[in-house]
Design a protein around this motif. Structure first.
Motif, mmCIF file in Angstrom:
data_model
loop_
_atom_site.group_PDB
_atom_site.id
_atom_site.type_symbol
_atom_site.label_atom_id
_atom_site.label_comp_id
_atom_site.label_asym_id
_atom_site.label_seq_id
_atom_site.Cartn_x
_atom_site.Cartn_y
_atom_site.Cartn_z
ATOM 1 N N ARG A 118 -14.623 -2.183 -1.749
ATOM 2 C CA ARG A 118 -15.684 -2.231 -0.486
ATOM 3 C C ARG A 118 -16.943 -2.904 -0.960
ATOM 4 O O ARG A 118 -17.582 -3.645 -0.235
ATOM 5 C CB ARG A 118 -15.814 -1.185 0.224
ATOM 6 N N GLN B 153 -7.753 -5.636 2.685
ATOM 7 C CA GLN B 153 -7.398 -4.595 1.566
ATOM 8 C C GLN B 153 -8.271 -3.584 1.175
ATOM 9 O O GLN B 153 -8.202 -2.233 0.980
ATOM 10 C CB GLN B 153 -6.904 -5.212 0.452
ATOM 11 N N ASP C 99 -8.047 3.155 2.072
ATOM 12 C CA ASP C 99 -8.253 4.253 1.393
ATOM 13 C C ASP C 99 -7.319 4.308 0.073
ATOM 14 O O ASP C 99 -6.242 4.893 0.184
ATOM 15 C CB ASP C 99 -8.028 5.614 2.132
ATOM 16 N N VAL C 100 -7.745 3.921 -0.844
ATOM 17 C CA VAL C 100 -6.967 3.859 -2.270
ATOM 18 C C VAL C 100 -7.810 4.282 -3.482
ATOM 19 O O VAL C 100 -8.991 4.050 -3.725
ATOM 20 C CB VAL C 100 -6.623 2.360 -2.631
ATOM 21 N N GLY D 195 -11.017 2.024 -3.971
ATOM 22 C CA GLY D 195 -11.521 1.676 -2.619
ATOM 23 C C GLY D 195 -12.698 1.478 -2.568
ATOM 24 O O GLY D 195 -13.465 0.386 -2.031
ATOM 25 N N HIS E 160 1.009 -1.181 -0.015
ATOM 26 C CA HIS E 160 0.022 0.026 0.005
ATOM 27 C C HIS E 160 0.928 1.291 0.082
ATOM 28 O O HIS E 160 1.733 1.455 0.861
ATOM 29 C CB HIS E 160 -0.801 0.017 1.268
#
Length: 231
Positions: free
Chosen positions: A224, A199, A203-204, A220, A161
């Motif tokens: 999710r 993962q 926050d990606v 992200g 990350h």
């Protein structure tokens, strides 16, 4: 070899099965995985095309897990460049040749897929691991690069990350093949949903997978949403 620009500092290098990623760091380049054995020259040619001044500009190779389509070229690249090899602690004995790779636990639907694909990939020469990685370790790639231990696909699978850049490298713990899903051919299938959720909580903006095209925006949220469907 197909090269795809993912972000300002990340490029995808695609192999016949799977892919690796070149990452520009302040003193050269790093690789996340390095594909099949025999691809060291195409990889070095790709780095030269991206601006590397010579082989020694490849500084580090992070191997996300101990499958031969992800570290096949590591030994030859390390010999040619002096790059350091990094891998999860539990997978390091397989990569170094001290232990054999355990057989995956296959669901019935995975068996024909495995039998069709696994024989295509050439053996991966063993290579010493210079640094064994654990959950929470950080690498200095111009920004802190955080290691996540995400066992399931293999015992020592790791993800990477880059929080400042909003980039996640999942290895084979997550695939983007028509849909976002846990990877296949796993040693510990029961742990894959937890690896995915760990993962997905990050926050990606960009997610780079071992198989399937990267997500370059909204990764992200997409992860999710997919995680909510897992059982």
């Amino acid at each position: 070899m197909e090269i795809t620009h993912v972000t300002d500092t990340v490029w995808m290098l695609r192999f016949p099965v799977g892919q690796a990623y070149a990452v520009r760091i302040p003193d050269g380049f790093a690789l996340v995985d390095c594909g099949w054995a025999g691809y060291e020259k195409p990889i070095l040619d790709a780095l030269a095309g991206l601006g590397a001044s010579g082989p020694t500009d490849l500084r580090e190779i992070l191997i996300t897990h101990c499958h031969k389509d992800h570290y096949g070229s590591a030994a030859a690249l390390a010999a040619a460049t002096g790059a350091r090899i990094l891998a999860g602690a539990a997978d390091a004995p397989v990569i170094s040749g001290a232990q054999p790779l355990p057989d995956p636990v296959l669901a019935d639907w995975e068996i024909p897929l495995y039998e069709a694909n696994a024989p295509q990939v050439p053996p991966a020469p063993a290579v010493p691991v210079d640094r064994e990685l654990s959950d929470g370790d950080t690498l200095d790639w111009g920004e802190p690069a955080r290691i996540l231990h995400v066992p399931g696909h293999t015992h020592g699978s790791v993800a990477l990350h880059l929080p400042d850049s909003g980039v996640l490298f999942t290895g084979d713990t997550i695939a983007n093949v028509g849909q976002l899903m846990p990877g296949v051919f796993n040693l510990e299938p029961a742990r894959m949903a937890d690896a995915f959720r760990k993962q997905a909580a990050l926050d990606v903006e960009t997610a780079c997978f071992g198989h399937g095209d990267p997500l370059t925006t909204g990764a992200g949220a997409a992860l999710r949403a997919a995680a909510r469907t897992l059982t």
